[in-house]
Design an enzyme around this catalytic site. Structure first.
Site, PDB file in Angstrom:
ATOM      1  N   SER A 170      77.609  35.959  47.407  1.00  0.00           N
ATOM      2  CA  SER A 170      78.610  35.697  48.422  1.00  0.00           C
ATOM      3  C   SER A 170      77.981  36.709  49.411  1.00  0.00           C
ATOM      4  CB  SER A 170      79.877  36.688  47.764  1.00  0.00           C
ATOM      5  OG  SER A 170      80.683  36.786  48.818  1.00  0.00           O
ATOM      6  N   TYR A 196      83.697  43.217  43.333  1.00  0.00           N
ATOM      7  CA  TYR A 196      83.198  42.014  43.720  1.00  0.00           C
ATOM      8  C   TYR A 196      81.729  41.836  44.415  1.00  0.00           C
ATOM      9  CZ  TYR A 196      83.017  36.967  45.330  1.00  0.00           C
ATOM     10  OH  TYR A 196      82.841  35.714  45.663  1.00  0.00           O
TER      11      TYR A 196
HETATM   12  N1  LIG Z   1      85.163  30.328  47.935  1.00  0.00           N
HETATM   13  C1  LIG Z   1      84.685  31.326  48.762  1.00  0.00           C
HETATM   14  O1  LIG Z   1      84.959  31.532  49.605  1.00  0.00           O
HETATM   15  C2  LIG Z   1      83.435  31.874  48.082  1.00  0.00           C
HETATM   16  C3  LIG Z   1      82.642  32.673  48.817  1.00  0.00           C
HETATM   17  C4  LIG Z   1      81.665  33.477  48.382  1.00  0.00           C
HETATM   18  C5  LIG Z   1      81.280  33.246  47.263  1.00  0.00           C
HETATM   19  N2  LIG Z   1      81.775  32.395  46.339  1.00  0.00           N
HETATM   20  C6  LIG Z   1      81.389  32.242  45.195  1.00  0.00           C
HETATM   21  O2  LIG Z   1      81.170  30.953  44.682  1.00  0.00           O
HETATM   22  C7  LIG Z   1      81.489  30.679  43.040  1.00  0.00           C
HETATM   23  C8  LIG Z   1      82.291  29.528  43.011  1.00  0.00           C
HETATM   24  O3  LIG Z   1      83.788  30.025  43.554  1.00  0.00           O
HETATM   25  P1  LIG Z   1      85.031  29.057  43.821  1.00  0.00           P
HETATM   26  O4  LIG Z   1      85.441  29.436  45.017  1.00  0.00           O
HETATM   27  O5  LIG Z   1      84.484  27.678  43.615  1.00  0.00           O
HETATM   28  O6  LIG Z   1      85.923  29.398  42.647  1.00  0.00           O
HETATM   29  P2  LIG Z   1      87.061  28.590  41.949  1.00  0.00           P
HETATM   30  O7  LIG Z   1      87.600  27.807  42.947  1.00  0.00           O
HETATM   31  O8  LIG Z   1      87.968  29.722  41.474  1.00  0.00           O
HETATM   32  O9  LIG Z   1      86.501  27.717  40.921  1.00  0.00           O
HETATM   33  C9  LIG Z   1      85.929  28.669  39.747  1.00  0.00           C
HETATM   34  C10 LIG Z   1      85.439  27.566  38.745  1.00  0.00           C
HETATM   35  O10 LIG Z   1      84.680  28.273  37.652  1.00  0.00           O
HETATM   36  C11 LIG Z   1      85.421  28.095  36.467  1.00  0.00           C
HETATM   37  N3  LIG Z   1      85.498  29.324  35.992  1.00  0.00           N
HETATM   38  C12 LIG Z   1      86.110  30.569  36.334  1.00  0.00           C
HETATM   39  N4  LIG Z   1      86.047  31.630  35.471  1.00  0.00           N
HETATM   40  C13 LIG Z   1      85.348  31.063  34.318  1.00  0.00           C
HETATM   41  C14 LIG Z   1      84.803  31.644  33.148  1.00  0.00           C
HETATM   42  N5  LIG Z   1      84.959  33.056  32.933  1.00  0.00           N
HETATM   43  N6  LIG Z   1      84.192  31.022  32.446  1.00  0.00           N
HETATM   44  C15 LIG Z   1      83.798  29.594  32.715  1.00  0.00           C
HETATM   45  N7  LIG Z   1      84.345  29.053  33.753  1.00  0.00           N
HETATM   46  C16 LIG Z   1      85.205  30.118  34.780  1.00  0.00           C
HETATM   47  C17 LIG Z   1      86.952  27.866  36.962  1.00  0.00           C
HETATM   48  O11 LIG Z   1      87.569  26.973  35.828  1.00  0.00           O
HETATM   49  P3  LIG Z   1      88.433  27.611  34.786  1.00  0.00           P
HETATM   50  O12 LIG Z   1      89.652  28.567  35.646  1.00  0.00           O
HETATM   51  O13 LIG Z   1      89.511  26.313  34.227  1.00  0.00           O
HETATM   52  O14 LIG Z   1      87.517  28.408  33.851  1.00  0.00           O
HETATM   53  C18 LIG Z   1      86.453  26.748  38.016  1.00  0.00           C
HETATM   54  O15 LIG Z   1      86.067  25.561  37.582  1.00  0.00           O
HETATM   55  C19 LIG Z   1      81.715  32.191  42.510  1.00  0.00           C
HETATM   56  O16 LIG Z   1      80.570  32.555  42.217  1.00  0.00           O
HETATM   57  C20 LIG Z   1      82.352  32.741  43.845  1.00  0.00           C
HETATM   58  O17 LIG Z   1      82.147  34.300  43.930  1.00  0.00           O
HETATM   59  C21 LIG Z   1      83.139  31.724  46.765  1.00  0.00           C
END
Ligand SMILES: NC(=O)c1ccc[n+]([C@@H]2O[C@H](COP(=O)([O-])OP(=O)(O)OC[C@H]3O[C@@H](n4cnc5c(N)ncnc54)[C@H](OP(=O)(O)O)[C@@H]3O)[C@@H](O)[C@H]2O)c1
Length: 301
Positions: A171, A184
């Site tokens: 991130s 985080y």
């Molecule tokens: N969205 C942003 O703005 C943003 C910005 C910078 C970085 N990121 C990074 O991008 C990545 C994905 O983020 P996102 O925004 O797509 O997140 P999200 O919308 O919360 O989706 C997360 C996914 O991971 C699964 N998950 C969460 N915890 C888990 C665990 N302990 N074991 C297995 N599966 C798990 C969730 O399904 P379940 O809950 O059913 O397990 C879901 O499929 C993360 O590393 C995040 O830090 C996101």
């Protein structure tokens, strides 16, 4: 010939061979056909887009999440689209479940894995002094330890593929402090540095390791962080040269590029997918062109 020169020549020959092996025809450089991939957290947001991107480029993909019903729905959706995707329920913060996940992947892909995407990550929105020990342990095991341990478990499979690629989803909070994200951001900073070490340690096994650092991308995670904080979205957009939030597919495209044979000389790199936010500019009024209205107050700030 001196011993050191001999070693140097052998190393040079090995490296030349490696380089040659990766430079194929245009079609093979831009395809993942015949490759295998594991994407953690593929049922929502960025992980979901990465699964579709890699499978769309021809890879066979395995993914996981904690919620069985959502995983089953996604698997049906992908099957209907003709994508080769399988999945298992796994909480990546749990050691026994990680081992079982990698055993499944190994038997499904005959002991060889080309691509590992460490995508799972989460946040608990608090000021630095408000975290409990449990919060810190939960965040660190989900954001950092899971990715480290999965990489180590996957190492023999990646090595056996003779053309491995790991991408960590970090991130921009790893390099720029983000409001209510201190642990985080620290976890993601550790991931960035781990990726550089792995890039060095595993280059000799033909495993490349890179990091993609998104800014704010429209996913359920971001939605939770921005709930009831309209001014936070406006400020974010104001500080983004491209003038809008990102889409999951804009991250998955970069991740896919890093996994392609076309990226065979790219390793140990951190790539921001952030609409230009980390350029850290000061005042560019044209950034207000997004559909989301920017209030007069924020625009003047
Ligand atoms: N969205 C942003 O703005 C943003 C910005 C910078 C970085 N990121 C990074 O991008 C990545 C994905 O983020 P996102 O925004 O797509 O997140 P999200 O919308 O919360 O989706 C997360 C996914 O991971 C699964 N998950 C969460 N915890 C888990 C665990 N302990 N074991 C297995 N599966 C798990 C969730 O399904 P379940 O809950 O059913 O397990 C879901 O499929 C993360 O590393 C995040 O830090 C996101």
């Amino acid at each position: 010939m001196s011993l050191s020169l001999c070693i140097f020549n052998t190393e040079t020959k090995k490296r030349k061979l490696r380089g040659k092996k990766m430079v194929g025809s245009k079609d093979s450089r831009w395809s993942l056909h015949g490759m295998t991939a594991l994407v953690t957290g593929g049922t929502k947001g960025i992980g979901h887009a990465i699964v579709e991107e890699l499978a769309g480029l021809g890879a066979s993909v395995h993914t996981c999440s904690r919620t069985e019903s959502e995983l089953d729905d996604c698997l049906l959706e992908w099957k209907a689209k003709g994508l080769r995707v399988t999945g298992s329920v796994c909480d990546v913060s749990d050691g026994a479940q990680r081992e079982s996940l990698l055993n499944t992947v190994s038997s499904e892909f005959n002991g060889k894995l080309n691509i590992l995407i460490n995508n799972v990550g989460t946040n608990i929105l608090k000021m630095v002094s408000d975290y409990t020990a449990e919060d810190v342990a939960f965040l660190t095991s989900t954001n950092f330890e899971s990715a480290y341990n999965i990489s180590v478990l996957a190492y023999p499979l990646l090595k056996a593929s003779a053309a491995g690629s790991i991408v960590f989803i970090s991130s921009i909070a790893s390099t720029m402090p983000a409001y209510l994200a201190p642990i985080y951001g620290a976890n993601k900073g550790a991931l960035d540095q781990l990726a550089r070490y792995l890039a060095y340690d595993w280059a000799g096994d033909n495993i490349r390791v890179n990091t993609v650092a998104p800014a704010v991308i429209k996913t359920p995670l971001a939605q939770r962080s921005f709930e009831g904080r309209k001014e936070k979205i406006e400020t974010t957009i104001c500080r983004t040269p491209i003038g809008r939030l990102g889409e999951p597919e804009e991250v998955s495209a970069m991740v896919a590029f890093l996994c392609l044979p076309a990226a065979s000389y790219v390793t140990g790199q951190l790539i921001n997918v952030d609409g230009g936010m980390t350029t850290n500019g000061i005042y560019f009024p044209q950034n207000k062109r997004s559909n989301t209205a920017v209030s007069g107050e924020t625009a003047r700030a």
